[in-house]
Design a protein around this motif. Structure first.
Motif, PDB file in Angstrom:
ATOM      1  N   GLU B 130       0.828  -1.218   0.000  1.00 28.59           N
ATOM      2  CA  GLU B 130       0.000   0.000   0.000  1.00 28.59           C
ATOM      3  C   GLU B 130       0.858   1.262   0.000  1.00 28.59           C
ATOM      4  N   VAL B 131       2.039   1.146   0.599  1.00 34.19           N
ATOM      5  CA  VAL B 131       2.909   2.322   0.651  1.00 34.19           C
ATOM      6  C   VAL B 131       3.425   2.626  -0.750  1.00 34.19           C
ATOM      7  N   ARG B 132       3.934   1.609  -1.368  1.00 31.92           N
ATOM      8  CA  ARG B 132       4.446   1.768  -2.727  1.00 31.92           C
ATOM      9  C   ARG B 132       3.331   2.289  -3.642  1.00 31.92           C
ATOM     10  N   GLN B 133       2.135   1.758  -3.418  1.00 32.37           N
ATOM     11  CA  GLN B 133       1.004   2.096  -4.286  1.00 32.37           C
ATOM     12  C   GLN B 133       0.515   3.536  -4.087  1.00 32.37           C
ATOM     13  N   HIS B 134       0.536   4.002  -2.853  1.00 36.74           N
ATOM     14  CA  HIS B 134      -0.140   5.280  -2.580  1.00 36.74           C
ATOM     15  C   HIS B 134       0.750   6.438  -2.140  1.00 36.74           C
ATOM     16  N   LEU B 135       1.864   6.135  -1.472  1.00 37.89           N
ATOM     17  CA  LEU B 135       2.643   7.236  -0.905  1.00 37.89           C
ATOM     18  C   LEU B 135       3.140   8.169  -2.006  1.00 37.89           C
ATOM     19  N   THR B 136       2.857   9.433  -1.851  1.00 31.20           N
ATOM     20  CA  THR B 136       3.213  10.523  -2.787  1.00 31.20           C
ATOM     21  C   THR B 136       2.459  10.454  -4.118  1.00 31.20           C
ATOM     22  N   ARG B 137       1.531   9.523  -4.245  1.00 33.27           N
ATOM     23  CA  ARG B 137       0.786   9.435  -5.513  1.00 33.27           C
ATOM     24  C   ARG B 137      -0.420  10.375  -5.523  1.00 33.27           C
ATOM     25  N   HIS B 138      -0.822  10.823  -4.372  1.00 32.66           N
ATOM     26  CA  HIS B 138      -2.056  11.617  -4.309  1.00 32.66           C
ATOM     27  C   HIS B 138      -1.791  13.097  -4.040  1.00 32.66           C
ATOM     28  N   ALA B 139      -0.929  13.374  -3.072  1.00 36.88           N
ATOM     29  CA  ALA B 139      -0.574  14.775  -2.807  1.00 36.88           C
ATOM     30  C   ALA B 139       0.512  15.150  -3.804  1.00 36.88           C
ATOM     31  N   VAL B 220       2.173  16.744   5.489  1.00 37.95           N
ATOM     32  CA  VAL B 220       1.343  16.255   4.381  1.00 37.95           C
ATOM     33  C   VAL B 220       0.688  14.947   4.804  1.00 37.95           C
ATOM     34  N   THR B 221      -0.610  14.866   4.565  1.00 38.18           N
ATOM     35  CA  THR B 221      -1.357  13.639   4.855  1.00 38.18           C
ATOM     36  C   THR B 221      -2.060  13.176   3.590  1.00 38.18           C
ATOM     37  N   GLU B 222      -1.947  11.900   3.316  1.00 36.92           N
ATOM     38  CA  GLU B 222      -2.715  11.322   2.208  1.00 36.92           C
ATOM     39  C   GLU B 222      -3.681  10.286   2.777  1.00 36.92           C
ATOM     40  N   ILE B 223      -4.919  10.385   2.339  1.00 37.63           N
ATOM     41  CA  ILE B 223      -5.936   9.441   2.825  1.00 37.63           C
ATOM     42  C   ILE B 223      -6.591   8.760   1.629  1.00 37.63           C
ATOM     43  N   VAL B 224      -6.580   7.443   1.674  1.00 41.78           N
ATOM     44  CA  VAL B 224      -7.207   6.689   0.596  1.00 41.78           C
ATOM     45  C   VAL B 224      -8.346   5.883   1.213  1.00 41.78           C
ATOM     46  N   ALA B 225      -9.557   6.196   0.810  1.00 41.07           N
ATOM     47  CA  ALA B 225     -10.726   5.524   1.384  1.00 41.07           C
ATOM     48  C   ALA B 225     -11.319   4.587   0.337  1.00 41.07           C
ATOM     49  N   ALA B 226     -11.175   3.288   0.584  1.00 44.35           N
ATOM     50  CA  ALA B 226     -11.701   2.303  -0.357  1.00 44.35           C
ATOM     51  C   ALA B 226     -13.222   2.263  -0.275  1.00 44.35           C
ATOM     52  N   VAL B 246       2.227  24.661   8.003  1.00 44.11           N
ATOM     53  CA  VAL B 246       1.669  24.546   6.657  1.00 44.11           C
ATOM     54  C   VAL B 246       1.343  23.082   6.443  1.00 44.11           C
ATOM     55  N   ALA B 247       0.148  22.814   5.948  1.00 41.67           N
ATOM     56  CA  ALA B 247      -0.247  21.413   5.816  1.00 41.67           C
ATOM     57  C   ALA B 247      -1.125  21.198   4.599  1.00 41.67           C
ATOM     58  N   THR B 248      -0.929  20.054   3.982  1.00 38.26           N
ATOM     59  CA  THR B 248      -1.825  19.636   2.907  1.00 38.26           C
ATOM     60  C   THR B 248      -2.388  18.279   3.280  1.00 38.26           C
ATOM     61  N   MET B 249      -3.687  18.173   3.132  1.00 44.25           N
ATOM     62  CA  MET B 249      -4.311  16.868   3.326  1.00 44.25           C
ATOM     63  C   MET B 249      -5.030  16.535   2.024  1.00 44.25           C
ATOM     64  N   GLN B 250      -4.694  15.364   1.494  1.00 47.44           N
ATOM     65  CA  GLN B 250      -5.237  14.952   0.205  1.00 47.44           C
ATOM     66  C   GLN B 250      -6.060  13.699   0.423  1.00 47.44           C
ATOM     67  N   VAL B 251      -7.321  13.754   0.043  1.00 52.00           N
ATOM     68  CA  VAL B 251      -8.219  12.628   0.299  1.00 52.00           C
ATOM     69  C   VAL B 251      -8.778  12.108  -1.021  1.00 52.00           C
ATOM     70  N   VAL B 252      -8.707  10.798  -1.190  1.00 49.59           N
ATOM     71  CA  VAL B 252      -9.312  10.196  -2.375  1.00 49.59           C
ATOM     72  C   VAL B 252     -10.347   9.185  -1.903  1.00 49.59           C
ATOM     73  N   ASN B 276      -7.747  18.874   0.125  1.00 48.68           N
ATOM     74  CA  ASN B 276      -8.252  18.543  -1.206  1.00 48.68           C
ATOM     75  C   ASN B 276      -8.910  17.173  -1.168  1.00 48.68           C
ATOM     76  N   VAL B 277     -10.146  17.134  -1.626  1.00 51.07           N
ATOM     77  CA  VAL B 277     -10.885  15.865  -1.583  1.00 51.07           C
ATOM     78  C   VAL B 277     -11.368  15.526  -2.976  1.00 51.07           C
ATOM     79  N   ILE B 278     -11.140  14.296  -3.368  1.00 52.46           N
ATOM     80  CA  ILE B 278     -11.649  13.848  -4.660  1.00 52.46           C
ATOM     81  C   ILE B 278     -12.682  12.751  -4.425  1.00 52.46           C
ATOM     82  N   LEU B 279     -13.910  13.038  -4.808  1.00 53.38           N
ATOM     83  CA  LEU B 279     -14.974  12.041  -4.694  1.00 53.38           C
ATOM     84  C   LEU B 279     -14.958  11.257  -5.991  1.00 53.38           C
TER      85      LEU B 279
END
Ligand code: ATP
Ligand code: MG
Lengths: 259, 455
Positions: B130-139, B220-226, B246-252, B276-279
Motif C-alpha cells: 500500500e505504501v508503494r502504491q499510494h505514498l506521494t501518488r495523491h498529494a 502532508v497527509t494522504e488518505i485513501v478511502a476504499a 503549513v499542511a496539505t491533506m489529500q483525500v481520495v 483537497n478531496v476527490i470524490l
C-alpha cells in the motif's frame, strides 16, 4: 411608595439621527398591582418595555424611572434582571447552541448569587424546573433544546412565561405574551401568570396587549392607553372593554387637543 | 536564494547520505525525493502575487533559519506528548518528534487483522504494498511547493492501514510534537492512511510543540478511502504561538465511502491548510468541518477544494472562525462538479465571528459546475456577537461579558458538538470554556442540528 414610578420619560433611538419614540410617559405601578397597556401598533409599548429592561438601543433623553426606591436608569440590563425585573419579549430571541437548561440555570444562579442566596445545584434546579413546567404545561424536552430555536410562535410565548416562573421576578413586563397563543394555551399561560401573582402579594405585572380576551383571565387593576409615545388615558378594566368596542379613534381625537 | 532554500540544499546532502548509507531505504523513494526537491528548487516559495497565496505571506518562513529537526527523544518533547495524549481513551497512540516515530512513547496495540499502525519509515523499508502504491501518488508536488518540500524531505511519519471490513473502536491518535526547545527547527511529518473496503475508523492527528517554540511544521497527509469505508478524521492544531504550520491533506474516496474531516486550528502564528478531496466513486460522501479560534496576531488560511467526479455524491462543508484581537482568517472553499457528477448535492458554508474591530476575515466561496442536474449551495456570513441575543441573556440576569462568552462558545459548539471522537470534542470544549472563563461542566450537546449544511 410605588414599586415602579415613571415620570415624563422620553426616549429616542440611540443611533445618530434616531427619532424620539417615547414622548413623556408617566406611569406608577404599586406593589401587587396588575396594569395593562393597550394602544395601536407602533405607539411605543414595546419600546417602553425594552427601555425599562435596559436596552441600550434606546437613549433616555428626559425623565426618571424609580424602581424600589432606586434610580433604575443607572442600572445595566443584568442588574435590573437581578433586582427582579423580568421582560417577556414580544419577539423572543432564538439562541442557537445554548440549551434552555444551561441558559436558565445560569439565569437563576446569577440572580440568586446577587441576592446573596445559595446557588442551586443540579438536583434543586431540576426540581424547580419540573414544578414550573407542570404549571405551564411545558414538555420536558424543551430543556435540552437550544433557547427558542425552532419553537413555534406559541411555544416561544409559553417559554417566556415559564422562564418568568423559574426566575421569580418582582415586576413582570409581559409584552404581547398573548399574541400567537391558541385559546387553550392562553388559559394555561394566564393561569400561570395568576398563580405567580398570587404567590407573592407584592409582585406586580405589566401586561401589554391588544386584546380584551387576556384581561378576562388576568384581571387588571388599571388599564392605560398609549398613543404616540404617551399614556393618554388610564382607567379600570372597563376601559379595555370600551376600547374593544370603540377602537382608539375617540382617544386620538382627545389626545390631539392641546392640553 | 532564501535562507530556507539554502538550508534545503545543504540538507540535501544529508538526505542522500541517509538514504544511501544504510541501504535499507528503497530506491523508488529516493527518486521521489529527488524529483520533489528539483520541483521545489524550480518553483521556490509561493509569493502573494499568486492567487492561491494572495492573503498569506510566507516570506517570514522563507526568511527564517531552521535546522532540520532531529528525532531525538528529549524530556521537553516527552512532556508535550504526555500533555496532549488521550491515554486509555485512544485505541492506539503514536508519538512523533519532529516527524520521527518514537516507539518508547507510543502504544500501537492490536486492533484487528490487516490493521497496521506505526512508523512510515519502517513500512517503506518493508516495502508494504500500500505504501508503494499510494505514498506521494495523491498529494502532488506540482500542486503546492510545500508538498514538494515535504516530499523532498520525506523520511518518516505515520502509516495507518485499516484492513478490509475492520471496525476499530476508539480513536487512533497520532501526536506530532515539534521540539524546538534548543533551536528553531523545521519538520516534514508525513501521514499515509489507507482504509480498506468496508472498514470503519477514527483517526486523530494532533500537531503540537514545545511551548513558545519557534519552528516550522510542514505536514502532508494522504488518505485513501476504499469503497464502503468510513473514516472519521480529526485534525487538532495546537502549535506554539510562535510556530509556522503549513499542511496539505489529500483525500481520495472510492464508491460509497464516507469521510468526515474535522479540522480545528487553535495555535500557530501563521497557518495554512490545504484540504483537497476527490470524490472518485458514486455515492461517496464527504463532510468537511472546520473550526478556527485565534487571537493576538495569529493568521489562519484554510483552502478547501472538493472535486465531485462521480454522480450521486453528497458533500457538506461548514467552516467557522472565531477571530479576536488582530487575528486574520482566510477561507477559500472551492467545489468542482465535473460533467459526470450528476445528482451532486453539495453544501458549503463559512461563518465568522469577529470579537474585535481589528480582526479580519476573507471568505471566498466558489463553485465551478459542469453538470446540469445538481444541487449546490454556498454561503458565508461574518459579524460580531449578535446584540439581540446578548440583550436577551442580560434580561435574564446573565452579565454582559458572560453573555458574550457564552454566545462565542455556542458559536463554536456548532462544530464541536458534531465531533463524535469524544476526547477531541472535550479538548475543544475545554479550550473554549477556559478561554472564555466558562465553567468546565458547560457542555452543549444534543441540541439538534441548527445548521444542516454540515452533519
Ligand atoms: N430600534 C429602532 N429603530 C428605529 N425605529 C424603531 C426602533 N424601535 C422602535 N422603533 C419605532 O418606534 C415605534 C414604536 O415601536 P414599538 O415597537 O415600541 O411599538 P409597539 O407599540 O410595541 O407596536 P406593536 O403593537 O406593533 O407591537 C415604531 O414606529 C417603530 O418602528
Ligand atoms: Mg410591541
Amino acid at each position: 411608595m410605588a414599586l415602579l414610578e415613571i415620570q415624563n420619560l422620553h426616549a429616542r433611538v440611540a443611533a445618530a439621527g434616531g427619532r424620539e419614540i417615547l414622548k413623556g410617559v408617566n406611569l406608577s405601578i404599586g406593589r401587587g398591582e396588575v396594569h395593562a397597556i393597550m394602544g395601536k401598533n407602533g405607539s411605543g409599548k414595546s419600546t417602553l418595555c425594552q427601555v425599562l429592561a435596559g436596552r441600550e438601543t434606546y437613549e433616555v433623553t428626559q425623565g426618571t424611572v424609580t424602581y424600589n426606591g432606586r434610580d433604575l436608569l443607572e442600572e445595566s440590563a443584568e442588574e435590573r434582571a437581578r433586582d427582579g425585573i423580568f421582560l417577556a419579549f414580544q419577539y423572543p430571541v432564538e439562541i442557537p447552541g445554548v440549551s434552555t437548561s444551561y441558559f436558565l440555570k445560569a439565569a437563576v444562579n446569577a440572580i440568586r448569587k446577587h441576592r446573596g442566596e445559595q446557588e442551586l445545584d443540579a438536583m434543586q434546579f431540576l426540581k424547580l424546573v419540573k414544578e414550573k413546567q407542570a404549571l405551564l404545561g411545558i414538555e420536558q424536552s424543551f430543556m435540552n433544546r437550544a433557547v427558542n430555536e425552532g419553537f413555534s410562535g406559541g411555544e416561544k410565548k409559553r417559554n417566556e412565561v415559564f422562564q418568568m416562573a423559574v426566575v421569580n421576578p418582582m415586576l413582570g413586563l409581559l409584552d404581547e405574551t398573548d399574541s400567537g397563543l391558541d385559546i387553550d394555551a392562553l388559559k394555561v399561560v394566564a393561569n400561570g401568570v395568576n398563580k405567580l401573582h398570587q404567590q407573592d402579594k407584592d409582585r406586580a405585572i405589566l401586561l401589554v396587549t391588544h386584546y380584551q380576551r387576556l384581561l378576562n383571565y388576568v384581571v387588571p387593576d388599571f388599564v392605560h392607553v398609549m398613543i404616540d409615545g404617551r399614556i393618554v388615558k388610564s382607567g379600570g378594566k372597563d376601559l379595555a372593554l370600551k376600547l374593544e368596542d370603540q377602537g382608539y379613534e375617540w382617544l386620538e381625537a382627545e389626545a390631539s387637543q392641546p392640553a | 536564494m532564501t535562507q530556507l532554500e539554502e538550508q534545503t540544499m545543504m540538507n540535501l546532502s544529508n538526505l542522500s547520505r541517509l538514504s544511501r548509507g544504510d541501504g535499507r531505504q528503497r530506491p523508488w523513494i529516493d527518486e521521489v525525493r529527488r524529483g520533489a526537491i528539483e520541483r521545489f528548487e524550480k518553483v521556490g516559495f509561493p509569493s502573494v502575487k499568486e492567487e492561491a497565496w494572495r492573503f498569506t505571506n510566507v516570506s517570514p518562513i522563507a526568511q527564517s533559519t531552521f535546522a532540520l529537526g532531529e528525532g531525538a527523544l528529549t524530556e521537553s518533547a516527552r512532556q508535550v506528548s504526555e500533555q496532549y495524549g488521550f491515554g486509555i481513551e485512544a485505541a492506539a497512540e503514536l508519538v512523533f518528534i519532529n516527524g520521527i516515530y518514537q516507539p518508547e512513547l507510543s502504544r500501537a496495540g492490536k486492533l484487528g487483522s490487516g490493521v497496521r499502525i506505526g512508523s512510515l519509515e519502517a513500512a517503506i523499508e518493508e516495502d508494504v504494498p500500500e505504501v508503494r502504491q499510494h505514498l506521494t501518488r495523491h498529494a502532488r508536488i506540482d500542486g503546492n511547493p510545500f508538498v514538494a518540500l515535504n516530499s523532498g524531505f520525506l523520511r518518516d511519519g505515520a502509516f495507518v492501514r485499516i484492513g478490509r471490513g475492520v471496525r476499530v473502536s476508539g480513536p487512533i491518535h497520532l501526536i506530532f510534537v515539534s521540539d524546538a526547545a534548543s533551536q528553531s527547527t523545521v519538520s516534514h511529518p508525513r501521514v499515509l492512511i489507507v482504509a480498506g473496503e468496508g472498514s470503519d475508523s477514527q483517526i486523530v492527528e494532533s500537531y503540537v510543540g514545545t511551548p513558545g517554540g519557534r519552528y516550522f511544521t510542514n505536514a502532508v497527509t494522504e488518505i485513501v478511502a476504499a469503497r464502503d469505508s468510513r473514516i472519521d478524521h480529526c485534525r487538532l492544531q495546537q502549535e506554539s504561538l510562535e510556530a509556522f504550520h503549513v499542511a496539505t491533506m489529500q483525500v481520495v474516496q472510492d464508491e460509497a465511502s464516507n469521510v468526515i474531516s474535522q479540522a480545528a486550528t487553535l495555535g500557530g502564528k501563521l497557518t495554512r491548510n490545504d484540504l483537497n478531496v476527490i470524490l472518485n466513486g458514486e455515492y461517496a460522501e464527504s463532510t468537511l468541518n472546520g473550526l478556527v479560534v485565534i487571537g493576538g496576531d495569529q493568521h489562519v488560511d484554510n483552502h478547501t477544494l472538493l472535486h465531485h467526479e462521480k454522480a450521486n455524491c453528497p458533500s457538506h462543508e461548514l467552516y467557522k472562525y472565531v477571530l479576536d484581537d488582530r487575528a486574520t482568517g482566510v477561507f477559500r472553499g472551492k467545489i468542482f462538479v465535473q460533467q459526470d457528477a450528476q445528482k451532486t448535492n453539495a453544501k458549503q458554508n463559512s461563518k465568522s465571528l469577529l470579537l474585535s474591530d481589528d480582526a479580519r476575515i476573507n471568505a471566498m466561496p466558489a463553485l465551478e459546475i459542469y453538470a446540469d442536474d445538481v444541487k449546490c449551495t454556498h454561503g458565508s456570513t461574518t459579524g460580531p456577537v449578535d446584540e439581540d441575543m446578548v440583550f436577551y441573556l442580560r434580561t435574564r440576569g446573565v452579565g454582559l461579558d458572560a453573555a458574550r462568552h457564552l454566545l462565542t462558545y455556542a458559536f463554536a459548539a456548532d462544530i464541536t458538538r458534531r465531533i463524535k471522537v469524544v476526547p477531541v470534542r472535550r479538548r475543544l470544549e475545554d479550550f473554549m470554556a477556559a478561554q472564555h472563563g466558562l465553567p468546565q461542566d458547560l457542555r452543549i450537546t444534543d441540541l439538534g442540528s441548527h445548521d444542516e449544511a454540515a452533519r
